[in-house]
Write an enzyme that holds these catalytic residues in place. Structure first.
Site, short mmCIF file in Angstrom:
data_model
loop_
_atom_site.label_atom_id
_atom_site.label_comp_id
_atom_site.label_asym_id
_atom_site.label_seq_id
_atom_site.Cartn_x
_atom_site.Cartn_y
_atom_site.Cartn_z
N GLY A 103 -7.99 -1.50 -5.27
CA GLY A 103 -6.88 -2.08 -5.15
C GLY A 103 -6.68 -2.54 -4.17
N LYS A 115 1.45 -7.54 -0.44
CA LYS A 115 0.70 -8.76 -0.65
C LYS A 115 0.64 -9.34 -2.24
CE LYS A 115 -2.56 -6.80 2.71
NZ LYS A 115 -4.04 -6.21 2.47
N GLY A 171 -12.45 2.21 -3.40
CA GLY A 171 -11.14 1.80 -3.57
C GLY A 171 -11.62 0.58 -5.02
N SER A 224 1.24 -1.25 13.69
CA SER A 224 0.88 -2.51 13.07
C SER A 224 0.48 -3.00 14.73
CB SER A 224 2.09 -4.01 12.91
OG SER A 224 1.21 -5.10 12.76
N ASN A 234 -1.43 -12.18 1.76
CA ASN A 234 -1.27 -11.77 3.36
C ASN A 234 -0.91 -12.95 4.00
OD1 ASN A 234 -3.42 -12.81 4.21
ND2 ASN A 234 -4.53 -11.71 5.79
#
Length: 298
Positions: free
Chosen positions: A143, A73, A141, A23, A98
């Site tokens: 999601g 999330k 996508g 991260s 988030n």
């Protein structure tokens, strides 16, 4: 009383997710605190699986806030609903959170700063908000990040949106979201996406997810077009390089990452009485300067 940047007020936060080792969030938040002289700021990272999130939060009451990445999330929203925590409109609208902020009065607030991150990343690249209903877009996508992209594109004036997905069934939630925002929406096969055919495009796919997927590239675009690729690691096929080579505006995912992190930093600071005022650009610039040359995925 409002504390000033430069004070030694204590502010502890962290990023949670799985996997989390690579991260960039600690790098960004620490750069912001250093730029403002917040000597008492600490920011770490913890590997936390979805089922472990409630116990982890209970075991770390000293943290004022958390940044959450996948797979947490949706879990954060469920937890917020169970405990009647405050959920900001973007998190409620997209079904994903988030950011968790803990205030001194006991209030817990869940946010989705990815929406602002996408809007500001595109705005910095010259894609200013337009009149509602004046733009078209494609999202690769379906999601949680695609939901954030949908909400952001609505703010930027998009009236019609196509979701390029491998399975139309997985796009049900983002189709419903687009409809609730007054946007015309449909799904198309991933290999039917035509770069440059819409005003804006956002890829929410992992790095390298298009490998083996045939994409038809024109020699050049016949209309102004911009693409944000939220993947932070570069991989083949390199969407951004191919897009820019044909005259499009290519926006790397690190820009979104920085802007959403800057908003998180602001709400963490505000929770301990540090009001940052007009220092947003200073925070963003410090975070951008701290980015490694070839960042790994968040």
């Amino acid at each position: 009383m409002t504390a000033e940047p430069g004070s030694a007020i204590r502010m502890r936060a962290a990023v949670l997710g799985s996997p989390i080792a690579h991260s960039l969030s600690p790098t960004l938040h620490r750069a912001a605190s250093a730029a403002l002289g917040l000597a008492g700021f600490e920011y770490g990272r913890f590997e936390v699986a979805e089922e472990a999130l409630p116990a982890f939060l209970a075991a770390h009451p000293e943290h004022v806030g958390f940044s959450l990445t996948m797979p947490l999330k949706h879990a954060l929203l469920r937890l917020a609903a169970e405990h009647d925590w405050e959920i900001d409109p973007e998190a409620a609208r997209t079904g994903a959170g988030n950011t968790l902020v803990r205030h001194a009065d006991g209030t817990r607030r869940v946010l989705n700063t990815d929406v602002a991150g996408i809007v500001r990343a595109l705005s910095d690249a010259g894609v200013a908000p337009a009149a509602p209903g004046t733009r078209t877009a494609a999202v690769l996508g379906g999601g949680a990040t695609a939901a954030s992209a949908t909400a952001a594109l609505a703010e930027l004036g998009v009236a019609d949106i196509a979701f390029a997905v491998r399975s139309a069934a997985r796009a049900a939630d983002v189709l419903a979201l687009a409809d609730s925002l007054g946007m015309g929406a449909r799904t198309i096969a991933l290999d039917a996406w035509e770069p440059g055919a819409t005003d804006l495009a956002v890829s929410t796919l992992p790095a390298g997810a298009l490998a083996g997927v045939p994409v038809t590239w024109p020699e050049s675009f016949d209309r102004p077009a911009a693409l944000l690729d939220v993947a932070y690691a570069r991989a083949e096929p390199d969407l951004l390089s191919a897009f820019a080579a044909r005259g499009g505006t290519a926006v790397p995912g690190t820009r979104m990452l920085v802007h959403q992190a800057a908003e998180q930093f602001r709400v963490f600071a505000a929770a301990v009485g540090v009001e940052l005022g007009d220092r947003h650009r200073r925070i963003v610039d410090a975070m951008l300067a701290a980015l490694p040359e070839a960042p790994a995925a968040r």
